[in-house]
Design an enzyme around this catalytic site. Structure first.
Site, PDB file in Angstrom:
ATOM      1  N   CYS A  43       0.122 -48.371  41.444  1.00  0.00           N
ATOM      2  CA  CYS A  43       0.380 -46.960  41.741  1.00  0.00           C
ATOM      3  C   CYS A  43       0.889 -46.730  43.099  1.00  0.00           C
ATOM      4  CB  CYS A  43      -0.609 -45.927  41.203  1.00  0.00           C
ATOM      5  SG  CYS A  43      -1.084 -46.035  39.491  1.00  0.00           S
ATOM      6  N   ASP A  68       2.054 -45.397  34.419  1.00  0.00           N
ATOM      7  CA  ASP A  68       1.672 -46.594  33.621  1.00  0.00           C
ATOM      8  C   ASP A  68       2.471 -46.749  32.341  1.00  0.00           C
ATOM      9  OD1 ASP A  68      -0.316 -47.203  35.816  1.00  0.00           O
ATOM     10  OD2 ASP A  68      -1.574 -48.136  33.798  1.00  0.00           O
ATOM     11  N   HIS A 104      -0.189 -40.955  45.269  1.00  0.00           N
ATOM     12  CA  HIS A 104      -1.185 -41.505  44.549  1.00  0.00           C
ATOM     13  C   HIS A 104      -2.543 -40.531  44.822  1.00  0.00           C
ATOM     14  CE1 HIS A 104      -3.794 -44.679  42.904  1.00  0.00           C
ATOM     15  NE2 HIS A 104      -4.544 -44.649  44.019  1.00  0.00           N
TER      16      HIS A 104
END
Length: 469
Positions: free
Chosen positions: A72, A34, A126
């Site tokens: 993601c 992020d 992930h």
């Protein structure tokens, strides 16, 4: 004499093989979660990021790097396989890429298959919620560690009573006087340092992937990182409303409803900056260990983020849009053989990292990769390897295994961002966006509905079709 000649020949081949193995560059592959393009080395002088800035001064900083999808799992799956989300049919958080492409050779798997020691510390793939999909075992030489967790389970772990938080606690924002290893990233750095210490003493070249969890929410960096910033001096966005004439489909349900003077908005950005500087400190620890091993001169260091983030801009507070703020990512490649301190504005994509690293390390990459090697840009920062960078995002945002109803396909050209929201079954455009970055870098006015841009829209639409072919 013949036996002696044969012996000398065999010895020469053995020495050559040893030399090749010794010359194979290592790879330190640093991922963050992020992190939008908000670092001091990218011109945001309010950000304290000295360690990442130093890495940029030692390598090539990509001014215009873009992710393939602004969330993601699809972003990471695309980068690590070198394939676009539509090829993988991965557009949501739960779907593991091997459900649809079981035989895909991932980037670290290619290195492992080529004789490298491939190891994962932290979040690289992930963190799937399914118990059966913890990372990707086929990609690594040893089991992944500190990979599987929930971001909101990153609560401080210390001996003794927990210090009180001086932050509001809203949306997980907390400021506690705890050591770095109270949270995941401090522990990721420690384990990565131990891994470097061990594998640096082995004869094999290594591909070490280190995945940090910040600055993903919650913003809960240790207090000392909050204290580095004066909240009253922190810049906050002035434009906290959606763009003019933007289609509703371009926005998300994660809305910011306050004004630019909101105390919460200022605290949000304070916590975000503290998280970035905390992250930077952990990156610095790992890079310092790499220097200590004496292997820096034979190691390629890659730094990247999986996508960006909104923090009030456009009236939004998360990602999963096709705006520049979510699509653009920081990316740095530092190699022993290329000029240090370079900057390039070439348009590049995260999925270009797979063919780039294979190229730089002399590995035979799979033929179906959809990115391109960035070696030409590393050798000449003014070079171009593609005309557009493609990013996408589905609607609904979180599919939970279902097909998208609409897909937003967005291309970034040298000057424009053009987006079509297409019916996923028919491919027909339901809405369009056009932003002129020469006059509107914040993307606050959608020009797609204006008659004077009809020819430009037609041209960009054809360019999008060609990119999707």
């Amino acid at each position: 004499m013949r036996h002696l000649k044969n012996f000398v020949s065999v010895l020469a081949l053995c020495l050559m093989a040893t030399s090749v193995e010794a010359a194979s560059p290592n790879v330190l592959f640093i991922a963050v979660d992020d992190l939008r393009v908000e670092l001091n080395c990218y011109g945001q002088k309010h950000v304290l990021s000295p360690n990442i800035d130093k890495l940029a001064s030692e390598g090539t900083l990509f001014e215009r790097a873009y992710c393939q999808q602004t969330v993601c799992n699809p972003s990471r799956a695309s980068l690590l396989t070198g394939l676009r989300p539509d090829t993988l049919r991965v557009w949501d958080l739960p779907t593991h890429f091997r459900m649809n492409r079981p035989d895909t050779v991932t980037l670290p798997q290619l290195f492992k298959n080529s004789g490298y020691h491939a190891q994962c510390v932290g979040k690289i793939f992930h963190n799937w919620v399914q118990e059966d999909w913890k990372g990707d075992e086929a990609s690594w030489s040893v089991p992944s560690v500190l990979h599987y967790a929930n971001h909101y389970h990153d609560t401080p772990k210390i001996d003794g009573p927990l210090p009180p938080s001086s932050a509001s606690g809203e949306n997980g924002i907390e400021c506690r006087d705890v050591p770095d290893d109270a949270y995941y990233d401090g522990r990721v750095a420690e384990v990565a340092i131990d891994a470097l210490d061990k594998i640096s003493r082995e004869e094999k070249p290594f591909f070490l992937a280190v995945g940090f969890w910040k600055p993903h929410t919650p913003f809960n960096a240790p207090k000392k990182y909050w204290d580095l910033y004066d909240r009253d001096e922190i810049p906050v966005p002035e434009h906290v409303t959606p763009p003019t004439d933007v289609p509703e489909v371009a926005l998300t349900s994660a809305r910011y409803k306050g004004g630019p003077d909101s105390e919460y908005l200022r605290e949000l950005h304070h916590g975000h900056l503290a998280a970035i500087t905390y992250l930077d400190a952990q990156v610095g620890k790992v890079l310092a260990k790499l220097d200590e091993t004496g292997l820096r001169n034979n190691t390629i260091v890659v730094f990247w983020s999986d996508h960006g983030l909104h923090l009030g801009e456009h009236g939004l507070t998360r990602k999963t849009t096709a705006f520049e703020l979510d699509a653009g990512v920081p990316m740095i490649i530092a190699t022993p053989e290329h000029t240090a301190g370079q900057r390039t504005d070439a348009l590049v994509e995260l999925l270009d990292l797979y063919p780039t690293l294979a190229d730089l390390c002399g590995l035979d990459a799979p033929e179906d990769l959809e990115g391109v090697s960035l070696r030409p840009v590393l050798e000449n920062p003014k070079a171009d390897v593609k005309e557009v960078a493609l990013t996408q995002t589905p609607r609904p945002n979180y599919l939970k295994g279902k097909l998208p109803e609409l897909m937003g396909y967005s291309i970034r050209t040298d000057r424009y961002r053009y987006t079509e929201w297409r019916d996923f079954q028919s491919g027909e455009a339901q809405a369009r966006e056009l932003y002129d970055h020469q006059t509107d870098p914040l993307e606050m006015t959608n020009l797609a509905g204006r008659d004077e841009h009809a020819k430009l829209l037609n041209k960009l639409g054809k360019q999008l079709d060609e990119t999707l072919e």
